[in-house]
Design a protein around this motif. Structure first.
Motif, PDB file in Angstrom:
ATOM      1  N   GLY A  27     170.291  30.495  66.484  1.00  0.00           N
ATOM      2  CA  GLY A  27     170.031  29.082  66.258  1.00  0.00           C
ATOM      3  C   GLY A  27     169.750  28.335  67.542  1.00  0.00           C
ATOM      4  O   GLY A  27     169.035  27.333  67.543  1.00  0.00           O
ATOM      5  N   LEU A  28     170.283  28.810  68.647  1.00  0.00           N
ATOM      6  CA  LEU A  28     170.034  28.178  69.934  1.00  0.00           C
ATOM      7  C   LEU A  28     168.567  28.333  70.333  1.00  0.00           C
ATOM      8  O   LEU A  28     167.968  27.440  70.920  1.00  0.00           O
ATOM      9  N   PHE A  29     167.967  29.441  69.992  1.00  0.00           N
ATOM     10  CA  PHE A  29     166.595  29.738  70.372  1.00  0.00           C
ATOM     11  C   PHE A  29     165.565  29.303  69.337  1.00  0.00           C
ATOM     12  O   PHE A  29     164.414  29.070  69.669  1.00  0.00           O
ATOM     13  N   PHE A  30     165.973  29.197  68.078  1.00  0.00           N
ATOM     14  CA  PHE A  30     165.031  28.897  67.005  1.00  0.00           C
ATOM     15  C   PHE A  30     165.296  27.588  66.284  1.00  0.00           C
ATOM     16  O   PHE A  30     164.471  27.135  65.511  1.00  0.00           O
ATOM     17  N   GLY A  31     166.436  26.987  66.478  1.00  0.00           N
ATOM     18  CA  GLY A  31     166.723  25.701  65.867  1.00  0.00           C
ATOM     19  C   GLY A  31     167.091  25.795  64.399  1.00  0.00           C
ATOM     20  O   GLY A  31     167.066  26.861  63.797  1.00  0.00           O
ATOM     21  N   PRO A  32     167.409  24.651  63.826  1.00  0.00           N
ATOM     22  CA  PRO A  32     167.841  24.613  62.429  1.00  0.00           C
ATOM     23  C   PRO A  32     166.658  24.677  61.464  1.00  0.00           C
ATOM     24  O   PRO A  32     165.510  24.448  61.852  1.00  0.00           O
ATOM     25  N   ASN A  33     166.955  24.963  60.218  1.00  0.00           N
ATOM     26  CA  ASN A  33     165.940  24.973  59.166  1.00  0.00           C
ATOM     27  C   ASN A  33     165.867  23.598  58.515  1.00  0.00           C
ATOM     28  O   ASN A  33     165.865  23.471  57.306  1.00  0.00           O
ATOM     29  N   ARG A  34     165.841  22.600  59.325  1.00  0.00           N
ATOM     30  CA  ARG A  34     165.761  21.207  58.871  1.00  0.00           C
ATOM     31  C   ARG A  34     165.125  20.398  59.989  1.00  0.00           C
ATOM     32  O   ARG A  34     164.866  20.924  61.064  1.00  0.00           O
ATOM     33  N   TYR A  35     164.886  19.130  59.707  1.00  0.00           N
ATOM     34  CA  TYR A  35     164.359  18.255  60.756  1.00  0.00           C
ATOM     35  C   TYR A  35     165.358  18.223  61.910  1.00  0.00           C
ATOM     36  O   TYR A  35     166.558  18.107  61.703  1.00  0.00           O
ATOM     37  N   PRO A  37     166.029  16.089  65.394  1.00  0.00           N
ATOM     38  CA  PRO A  37     165.606  14.992  66.260  1.00  0.00           C
ATOM     39  C   PRO A  37     165.198  15.511  67.646  1.00  0.00           C
ATOM     40  O   PRO A  37     165.761  16.477  68.152  1.00  0.00           O
ATOM     41  N   GLU A  38     164.225  14.855  68.254  1.00  0.00           N
ATOM     42  CA  GLU A  38     163.677  15.285  69.544  1.00  0.00           C
ATOM     43  C   GLU A  38     164.757  15.445  70.604  1.00  0.00           C
ATOM     44  O   GLU A  38     164.740  16.396  71.383  1.00  0.00           O
ATOM     45  N   ARG A  39     165.695  14.535  70.651  1.00  0.00           N
ATOM     46  CA  ARG A  39     166.770  14.607  71.655  1.00  0.00           C
ATOM     47  C   ARG A  39     167.610  15.876  71.464  1.00  0.00           C
ATOM     48  O   ARG A  39     167.936  16.565  72.429  1.00  0.00           O
ATOM     49  N   ARG A  44     168.920  21.540  72.931  1.00  0.00           N
ATOM     50  CA  ARG A  44     169.055  22.930  72.483  1.00  0.00           C
ATOM     51  C   ARG A  44     168.124  23.838  73.271  1.00  0.00           C
ATOM     52  O   ARG A  44     168.524  24.905  73.753  1.00  0.00           O
ATOM     53  N   GLU A  45     166.867  23.419  73.429  1.00  0.00           N
ATOM     54  CA  GLU A  45     165.915  24.254  74.163  1.00  0.00           C
ATOM     55  C   GLU A  45     166.298  24.401  75.630  1.00  0.00           C
ATOM     56  O   GLU A  45     166.114  25.472  76.209  1.00  0.00           O
ATOM     57  N   ALA A  46     166.842  23.343  76.224  1.00  0.00           N
ATOM     58  CA  ALA A  46     167.284  23.432  77.621  1.00  0.00           C
ATOM     59  C   ALA A  46     168.406  24.457  77.758  1.00  0.00           C
ATOM     60  O   ALA A  46     168.423  25.240  78.724  1.00  0.00           O
ATOM     61  N   ALA A  47     169.319  24.475  76.795  1.00  0.00           N
ATOM     62  CA  ALA A  47     170.413  25.455  76.823  1.00  0.00           C
ATOM     63  C   ALA A  47     169.871  26.873  76.660  1.00  0.00           C
ATOM     64  O   ALA A  47     170.309  27.806  77.345  1.00  0.00           O
ATOM     65  N   ALA A  48     168.896  27.054  75.760  1.00  0.00           N
ATOM     66  CA  ALA A  48     168.291  28.375  75.561  1.00  0.00           C
ATOM     67  C   ALA A  48     167.559  28.824  76.822  1.00  0.00           C
ATOM     68  O   ALA A  48     167.694  29.975  77.264  1.00  0.00           O
ATOM     69  N   LYS A  49     166.803  27.906  77.422  1.00  0.00           N
ATOM     70  CA  LYS A  49     166.054  28.237  78.636  1.00  0.00           C
ATOM     71  C   LYS A  49     166.979  28.549  79.805  1.00  0.00           C
ATOM     72  O   LYS A  49     166.631  29.359  80.674  1.00  0.00           O
TER      73      LYS A  49
END
Length: 100
Positions: A27-35, A37-39, A44-49
């Motif tokens: 989930g950290l790399f692909f995100g939730p299966n819902r909307y 928010p940009e923030r 999340r992407e910063a943590a994955a990166k």
């Protein structure tokens, strides 16, 4: 546990076993299966990166994602928009007529 990248046809590739993300929630790399928010997405992407930045196989992971045109997630330290942008720039260079 994350399912790391697979080569075309589903065959495992050797570098997978060394991936820093192998024991991290996907989930950290692909995100939730819902909307999302940009923030939240940016955080999340910063943590994955940050995990990618410590990964000994960041280059083969990124190369695989670019070669396979991965549409979703963070791969090799690059998010979806970064990969699309790089691929578009690369395609633009290869289709320009040569001067001569």
């Amino acid at each position: 546990m994350v399912v790391v990248a697979q080569a075309p046809g589903g065959a495992d590739v050797e570098w997978e076993t060394s991936a820093a993300c192998r024991d991290v929630d996907p989930g950290l790399f692909f995100g939730p299966n819902r909307y999302e928010p940009e923030r939240e997405r940016a955080h999340r992407e910063a943590a994955a990166k940050a995990i990618c930045a410590t990964c000994p196989v960041i280059t083969p992971c990124r190369n695989r994602a670019l070669a396979e045109r991965e549409m979703f997630g963070v791969w090799g330290g690059m998010g979806e928009l970064e990969r699309r942008s790089l691929l578009a720039r690369t395609a633009g260079r290869s289709t320009r007529p040569r001067a001569g």
